[in-house]
Design an enzyme around this catalytic site. Structure first.
Site, mmCIF file in Angstrom:
data_model
loop_
_atom_site.group_PDB
_atom_site.id
_atom_site.type_symbol
_atom_site.label_atom_id
_atom_site.label_comp_id
_atom_site.label_asym_id
_atom_site.label_seq_id
_atom_site.Cartn_x
_atom_site.Cartn_y
_atom_site.Cartn_z
ATOM 1 N N TYR A 113 45.212 35.492 -23.700
ATOM 2 C CA TYR A 113 45.062 34.319 -22.834
ATOM 3 C C TYR A 113 45.526 33.045 -23.511
ATOM 4 O O TYR A 113 45.250 32.828 -24.691
ATOM 5 C CB TYR A 113 43.587 34.135 -22.420
ATOM 6 N N TRP A 115 47.898 29.022 -22.913
ATOM 7 C CA TRP A 115 48.952 28.211 -22.306
ATOM 8 C C TRP A 115 50.182 28.150 -23.180
ATOM 9 O O TRP A 115 50.494 27.102 -23.751
ATOM 10 C CB TRP A 115 48.420 26.802 -22.088
HETATM 11 N N1 LIG Z 1 34.239 23.799 -23.940
HETATM 12 C C1 LIG Z 1 35.325 23.972 -23.193
HETATM 13 N N2 LIG Z 1 36.224 24.901 -23.545
HETATM 14 C C2 LIG Z 1 37.323 25.070 -22.786
HETATM 15 C C3 LIG Z 1 37.548 24.288 -21.642
HETATM 16 C C4 LIG Z 1 36.577 23.321 -21.291
HETATM 17 O O1 LIG Z 1 36.708 22.606 -20.283
HETATM 18 N N3 LIG Z 1 35.488 23.185 -22.094
HETATM 19 N N4 LIG Z 1 38.683 24.495 -20.884
HETATM 20 C C5 LIG Z 1 39.230 25.833 -20.900
HETATM 21 C C6 LIG Z 1 40.520 25.916 -20.224
HETATM 22 S S1 LIG Z 1 40.551 25.386 -18.588
HETATM 23 C C7 LIG Z 1 41.631 26.431 -20.790
HETATM 24 S S2 LIG Z 1 43.047 26.657 -19.832
HETATM 25 C C8 LIG Z 1 41.638 26.873 -22.188
HETATM 26 C C9 LIG Z 1 42.960 26.595 -22.920
HETATM 27 O O2 LIG Z 1 43.042 27.370 -24.058
HETATM 28 P P1 LIG Z 1 44.439 27.775 -24.719
HETATM 29 O O3 LIG Z 1 45.477 27.918 -23.671
HETATM 30 O O4 LIG Z 1 44.200 28.933 -25.594
HETATM 31 O O5 LIG Z 1 44.740 26.474 -25.572
HETATM 32 P P2 LIG Z 1 46.091 25.921 -26.158
HETATM 33 O O6 LIG Z 1 45.718 24.939 -27.210
HETATM 34 O O7 LIG Z 1 46.971 25.429 -25.062
HETATM 35 O O8 LIG Z 1 46.731 27.199 -26.854
HETATM 36 C C10 LIG Z 1 48.018 27.659 -26.636
HETATM 37 C C11 LIG Z 1 48.585 28.133 -27.959
HETATM 38 O O9 LIG Z 1 49.836 28.744 -27.721
HETATM 39 C C12 LIG Z 1 50.749 28.349 -28.738
HETATM 40 N N5 LIG Z 1 52.111 28.460 -28.206
HETATM 41 C C13 LIG Z 1 52.773 27.586 -27.411
HETATM 42 N N6 LIG Z 1 54.011 28.021 -27.148
HETATM 43 C C14 LIG Z 1 54.146 29.213 -27.774
HETATM 44 C C15 LIG Z 1 55.210 30.163 -27.857
HETATM 45 O O10 LIG Z 1 56.276 30.004 -27.305
HETATM 46 N N7 LIG Z 1 54.972 31.296 -28.568
HETATM 47 C C16 LIG Z 1 53.787 31.534 -29.202
HETATM 48 N N8 LIG Z 1 53.648 32.675 -29.856
HETATM 49 N N9 LIG Z 1 52.778 30.627 -29.149
HETATM 50 C C17 LIG Z 1 52.956 29.494 -28.441
HETATM 51 C C18 LIG Z 1 50.360 26.934 -29.060
HETATM 52 O O11 LIG Z 1 50.833 26.559 -30.345
HETATM 53 C C19 LIG Z 1 48.834 26.998 -28.943
HETATM 54 O O12 LIG Z 1 48.241 27.282 -30.175
HETATM 55 O O13 LIG Z 1 40.559 26.266 -22.901
HETATM 56 C C20 LIG Z 1 39.298 26.494 -22.281
HETATM 57 N N10 LIG Z 1 38.232 26.035 -23.141
HETATM 58 N N1 LIG Z 2 45.516 15.638 -20.595
HETATM 59 C C1 LIG Z 2 45.156 16.885 -20.282
HETATM 60 N N2 LIG Z 2 45.096 17.268 -18.999
HETATM 61 C C2 LIG Z 2 44.732 18.535 -18.677
HETATM 62 C C3 LIG Z 2 44.447 19.500 -19.668
HETATM 63 C C4 LIG Z 2 44.489 19.060 -21.027
HETATM 64 O O1 LIG Z 2 44.200 19.830 -21.968
HETATM 65 N N3 LIG Z 2 44.853 17.766 -21.290
HETATM 66 N N4 LIG Z 2 44.114 20.787 -19.319
HETATM 67 C C5 LIG Z 2 44.537 21.253 -18.003
HETATM 68 C C6 LIG Z 2 43.820 22.476 -17.613
HETATM 69 S S1 LIG Z 2 44.273 23.935 -18.338
HETATM 70 C C7 LIG Z 2 42.864 22.499 -16.670
HETATM 71 S S2 LIG Z 2 42.165 23.978 -16.215
HETATM 72 C C8 LIG Z 2 42.433 21.287 -15.990
HETATM 73 C C9 LIG Z 2 40.914 21.223 -15.921
HETATM 74 O O2 LIG Z 2 40.521 20.320 -14.953
HETATM 75 P P1 LIG Z 2 38.970 19.983 -14.812
HETATM 76 O O3 LIG Z 2 38.183 21.194 -15.013
HETATM 77 O O4 LIG Z 2 38.771 19.264 -13.544
HETATM 78 O O5 LIG Z 2 38.839 18.985 -16.050
HETATM 79 P P2 LIG Z 2 37.610 18.450 -16.913
HETATM 80 O O6 LIG Z 2 38.209 17.356 -17.733
HETATM 81 O O7 LIG Z 2 36.949 19.560 -17.602
HETATM 82 O O8 LIG Z 2 36.595 17.842 -15.880
HETATM 83 C C10 LIG Z 2 36.930 16.804 -14.965
HETATM 84 C C11 LIG Z 2 35.773 15.847 -14.855
HETATM 85 O O9 LIG Z 2 34.636 16.496 -14.316
HETATM 86 C C12 LIG Z 2 33.485 15.754 -14.681
HETATM 87 N N5 LIG Z 2 32.326 16.649 -14.666
HETATM 88 C C13 LIG Z 2 31.985 17.548 -15.610
HETATM 89 N N6 LIG Z 2 30.864 18.228 -15.238
HETATM 90 C C14 LIG Z 2 30.512 17.740 -14.027
HETATM 91 C C15 LIG Z 2 29.452 18.040 -13.105
HETATM 92 O O10 LIG Z 2 28.619 18.905 -13.325
HETATM 93 N N7 LIG Z 2 29.441 17.341 -11.940
HETATM 94 C C16 LIG Z 2 30.361 16.375 -11.648
HETATM 95 N N8 LIG Z 2 30.257 15.759 -10.463
HETATM 96 N N9 LIG Z 2 31.348 16.063 -12.497
HETATM 97 C C17 LIG Z 2 31.437 16.738 -13.662
HETATM 98 C C18 LIG Z 2 33.791 15.232 -16.084
HETATM 99 O O11 LIG Z 2 33.287 13.922 -16.235
HETATM 100 C C19 LIG Z 2 35.306 15.335 -16.198
HETATM 101 O O12 LIG Z 2 35.943 14.108 -16.522
HETATM 102 O O13 LIG Z 2 42.892 20.130 -16.689
HETATM 103 C C20 LIG Z 2 44.290 20.188 -16.942
HETATM 104 N N10 LIG Z 2 44.699 18.885 -17.359
HETATM 105 MO MO LIG Z 3 42.719 25.559 -17.804
#
Ligand SMILES: Nc1nc2c(c(=O)[nH]1)N[C@H]1C(S)=C(S)[C@@H](COP(=O)(O)OP(=O)(O)OC[C@H]3O[C@@H](n4cnc5c(=O)[nH]c(N)nc54)[C@H](O)[C@@H]3O)O[C@H]1N2
Ligand SMILES: Nc1nc2c(c(=O)[nH]1)N[C@H]1C(S)=C(S)[C@@H](COP(=O)(O)OP(=O)(O)OC[C@H]3O[C@@H](n4cnc5c(=O)[nH]c(N)nc54)[C@H](O)[C@@H]3O)O[C@H]1N2
Ligand SMILES: [Mo]
Length: 765
Positions: A113, A115
């Site tokens: 898993y 990005w």
């Molecule tokens: N507490 C908490 N934890 C969360 C979240 C949260 O809201 N709260 N959000 C969650 C969500 S929504 C997501 S999507 C995940 C994201 O979690 P990840 O997608 O695992 O996070 P990234 O840092 O984007 O990791 C992508 C990795 O891929 C590597 N990479 C990029 N391009 C390439 C390539 O071409 N080849 C190879 N081999 N590697 C590459 C990058 O260097 C990077 O280390 O985190 C989750 N974790």
């Molecule tokens: N710059 C940047 N943008 C991103 C990403 C990133 O790593 N960097 N990650 C991308 C990815 S993979 C994903 S999945 C999306 C995730 O998108 P989201 O899941 O929507 O993103 P979050 O920042 O976790 O949360 C959005 C807001 O929800 C509010 N919130 C948290 N808990 C609660 C709650 O219980 N109730 C209410 N009402 N509000 C709450 C927080 O204040 C937060 O600012 O973002 C994407 N966009």
């Molecule tokens: Mo995500």
């Protein structure tokens, strides 16, 4: 003066032109058609040429000596031995063959898993699946961390999860028809810098501005005022985290008791609304889900909820929810409840009305775009048919052979001997990282492809250096963006790094199945093939698509904005018999017989208030009185580019920040900028306090993404909040991550502060 060369390219944070001088990336200039490019681009030159790049294949010393019998708990602390590609590939190939023959294909965990790049051909995760699938299969991951609860709940309720991918009533329809826009979780523009698959156009800021000018009334419901974008005159309603369901139920209660609900719509277009209404009115359990009842849970004054319900019933209202609401324990409930609330308002399928998801979560949500394909690469079929819910990785590694439930089925965790990861960072994305470390010590072998020495690369046995997107040719685009981008190779591969595609091609050749992996195509042939499929699809839909050479030369392809508004469930609204939903009843299931049959007490058959494990009303809040919200970082994508200029300059004393209210800071003797210890029973991290009037008392907010930097005793020195989060499934229905349900406390850091070591290269011998 060295010659300047310019190459079109694409990242999840936007399209750009790579400016190269003397073999080095000098700058990333935003794509000219992008009205709101992301500053994150500035971090790229430093990261591409960073000393953190992995230069050569490397093998953990203990694993090289003892192979499968090595001590897995030494991962992350032992030095690496750099080896030649021939040696590294032979080790990987032999190890895959050994595990497949001794333990079977389901002893390999290949979900991988994460990005990885925006380019679709060189998408590391897809290629990992393609390679492992063609070689006999592996155990996969079902769902995602982003919207896993929605993915498995929504099909039961509305017959599809398409709306959570961004296919919602579009902004054109909103601009023209919506009068009240209620945003649970708010509209943080920070998150709209990102589009999965990359975008030519950051469209959200422009549409938000048009909506503002159209005079739409915005209401943001969130624990922090920071979720109201600058310049948007939105009303902020503070709410306790993880309690939105109570507020939504109370709004339905007001509609029902004041006869403001659409009785006709819930009869003709929904099933089971009556049973849900009995619950809301307290006929089922003796507790009316009134505004007074909800106020005691969510902290929003009863009158505020009642008035908002009345207002919503009197004008065209769109209710949207960020994805964060469902990334929490019992996260199915707020999503089901918002559908029930929208159903009670009776505006589903009307222009500018109903429910939506993710407007504040990602760019492209609601962006008007014709419904034609984006570029795609196939991963093939997994012959084992095995998978686990994505966020159950630590459970799986710690409990092989034990049963688990998921979406109406029972299964057992496989006995994993080998983990293969390319394009993800589990030591970023998973919850309770101290627990993941214990789980991670169990497999015999862990293989990782990475470009940088990330926390996951450092915890592998065999590390293979991967090129970045700028070091290969690719094609990218997202189904929510009007542009398809050519990605030209701008730089030679860094030192000895190779493309994931070529690594897998060689490994497939060694195992005798190269043709199954490549289908006889090299990079250039694959790009033409992927483009050819896309172009055929576009032409069939009546859109112009030139031949590949013309596209490659121009650097991009653009779809026109559709003239017609897209309204979610418009046809179903007009004629539910002729256009039924793909649910068992063909209608919106406010009560689901299918979920009822699963018998899950943690996910009842209609939306309900089900207490999360940790929240401000839980018994544990006596010991840990602050609810930790972990949101997406504004200065990077997850952990990517954390060592880059934009991210590093935002850190305080080199640490991630924790935002807290004045009241909570003062009562703990904490001042703005102080280093603090954020802790609970699962672990602790060091962070820098940012004291803010815009944070609700009782709430602490940290961004994810600081590279995990444990000191060996459950303390992370860098500010990674995932040492604090809870690692349990949302419910047995969806088993999604509960990242946003954690209680913590905070103290001022006393004594000497340990230095951050996350950006040091591990010892190479
Ligand atoms: N507490 C908490 N934890 C969360 C979240 C949260 O809201 N709260 N959000 C969650 C969500 S929504 C997501 S999507 C995940 C994201 O979690 P990840 O997608 O695992 O996070 P990234 O840092 O984007 O990791 C992508 C990795 O891929 C590597 N990479 C990029 N391009 C390439 C390539 O071409 N080849 C190879 N081999 N590697 C590459 C990058 O260097 C990077 O280390 O985190 C989750 N974790
Ligand atoms: N710059 C940047 N943008 C991103 C990403 C990133 O790593 N960097 N990650 C991308 C990815 S993979 C994903 S999945 C999306 C995730 O998108 P989201 O899941 O929507 O993103 P979050 O920042 O976790 O949360 C959005 C807001 O929800 C509010 N919130 C948290 N808990 C609660 C709650 O219980 N109730 C209410 N009402 N509000 C709450 C927080 O204040 C937060 O600012 O973002 C994407 N966009
Ligand atoms: Mo995500």
């Amino acid at each position: 003066m060295p010659e300047t060369q310019r190459f079109p390219s694409l990242s999840h944070w936007g399209a750009f032109t790579a400016v190269v001088e003397g073999g080095r990336l000098r700058a990333c200039e935003p794509f000219p058609h992008d009205p709101a490019p992301s500053p994150i681009l500035r971090s790229m030159p430093g990261m591409i040429h960073s000393p953190l790049r992995i230069a050569r294949p490397a093998v953990r010393q203990g694993w090289l000596r003892d192979r499968a019998r090595s001590d897995g708990s030494a991962r992350g602390s032992e030095p690496f031995v750099e080896v030649d590609w021939d040696v590294a590939l032979k080790l990987v190939s032999e190890e895959l063959a050994r595990v497949r023959s001794q333990h079977g294909d389901a002893a390999i965990f290949g979900g991988s898993y994460g990005w990885s790049s925006a380019g679709r051909l060189h998408h590391a995760r897809t290629l990992t699946h393609r390679f492992l699938n063609a070689g006999g299969g592996c155990v996969m991951q079902a769902g995602n961390y982003s919207w896993g609860a929605a993915q498995f709940l929504l099909p039961h309720v509305i017959g599809t999860y398409a709306p959570v991918t961004g296919r919602v009533t579009d902004w054109k329809s909103v601009e023209a028809h919506t009068r009240l826009f209620i945003a649970f979780g708010g509209l943080p523009l920070r998150n709209t810098q990102i589009t999965s698959g990359g975008a030519g156009e950051h469209s959200t800021p422009r549409w938000l501005e048009r909506a503002r000018r159209a005079g739409i009334e915005f209401v943001v419901i969130s624990p922090t005022q920071a979720d109201v974008p600058d310049g948007l005159p939105a009303r902020w309603i503070p709410i306790r985290p993880n309690t939105d369901t109570a507020m939504m139920l109370a709004m339905v209660h007001t509609l029902l008791t004041e006869q403001r609900h659409d009785a006709g719509f819930v009869r003709t277009h929904c099933t089971g609304f009556d049973r849900f209404a009995d619950y809301v009115l307290g006929k089922a359990d003796g507790t009316a889900k009134s505004a007074e009842w909800a106020a005691g849970i969510c902290g929003v004054p009863a009158d505020v909820m009642r008035e908002l319900a009345r207002r919503a019933a009197s004008v065209r209202t769109l209710i949207t929810c960020t994805w964060s609401l469902q990334r929490a324990h019992r996260g199915e409930q707020p999503y089901w409840a918002v559908i029930a609330l929208a159903a009670a308002l009776g505006q589903v399928g009307l222009p500018g009305g109903g429910f939506a998801f993710g407007h504040g979560s990602m760019n492209g949500v609601g962006n008007p775009r014709p419904g034609v394909a984006a570029p795609e690469m196939s991963a093939g079929r997994n012959p084992t048919g095995r998978s686990i819910p994505v966020a159950r990785i630590a459970d799986m590694l710690l409990h092989p052979g034990e049963p688990f439930e998921f979406n109406g089925k029972r299964d057992t965790y496989p006995d994993i001997r080998l983990v293969y990861w390319a394009g993800g960072n589990p030591f970023h994305h998973h919850q309770d990282l101290n627990r993941l470390m214990r789980a991670w010590s169990r497999p015999e072998t862990i293989i990782v492809h990475e470009s940088w020495w990330t926390p996951t690369a450092r915890r592998a046995d065999i590390v293979l250096p991967a090129t970045t997107t700028l070091e290969r040719n690719d094609i990218g685009g997202s189904s929510r963006d009007r542009f398809v981008l050519a990605m030209h190779q701008a730089l030679p591969p860094h030192v000895h790094s190779r493309n994931d595609f070529d690594i897998y091609r060689e490994l497939a050749a060694m195992a005798g199945y190269e043709a199954a992996f490549t289908e006889g195509r090299d990079e250039s042939q694959w790009l033409r093939h992927i483009y050819g499929e896309l172009a055929a699809n576009w032409r069939e839909a009546g859109f112009d698509a030139p031949d590949f050479e013309a596209f490659w030369q121009a650097g991009f392809l653009e779809l026109p904005e559709p003239s017609r508004e897209f309204v979610l469930f418009e046809d179903f609204r007009r004629d539910p018999q002729a256009h039924p939903l793909q649910t068992p009843s063909g209608k919106i299931e406010i009560y689901s017989e299918r979920i009822a049959a699963f018998g899950y007490d943690d996910c009842p058959p209609h939306p309900a208030w089900v207490e999360p494990v940790e929240w401000l009303g839980a018994a544990a809040s006596a010991r840990y009185p602050l609810h930790l919200v972990t949101s997406q970082p504004g200065d990077k994508l997850h952990s990517q580019l954390d060592a880059g200029e934009v991210s590093v300059s935002a850190k305080i004393h080199g640490r991630e920040r924790v935002h807290m209210s004045e009241q909570d800071a003062v009562s703990r003797g904490i001042a703005n900028g102080d280093l603090v210890r954020v802790f609970n029973d699962r672990g602790a991290c060091i962070a820098a306090a940012v004291v803010s009037a815009g944070v609700m008392p009782g709430v602490a907010i940290m961004s994810t993404g600081a590279w995990f930097d444990p000191d060996g005793a459950a303390l992370d020195r860098h500010g990674n909040p995932n040492v604090l989060t809870v690692d349990v499934g949302t419910s047995r229905l969806t088993q999604a991550p509960s990242a946003l349900s954690a209680l913590v406390d905070i103290r001022k850091w006393e004594g000497e502060v340990p230095p951050v070591r996350a950006f040091e290269v591990p010892q190479l011998v």
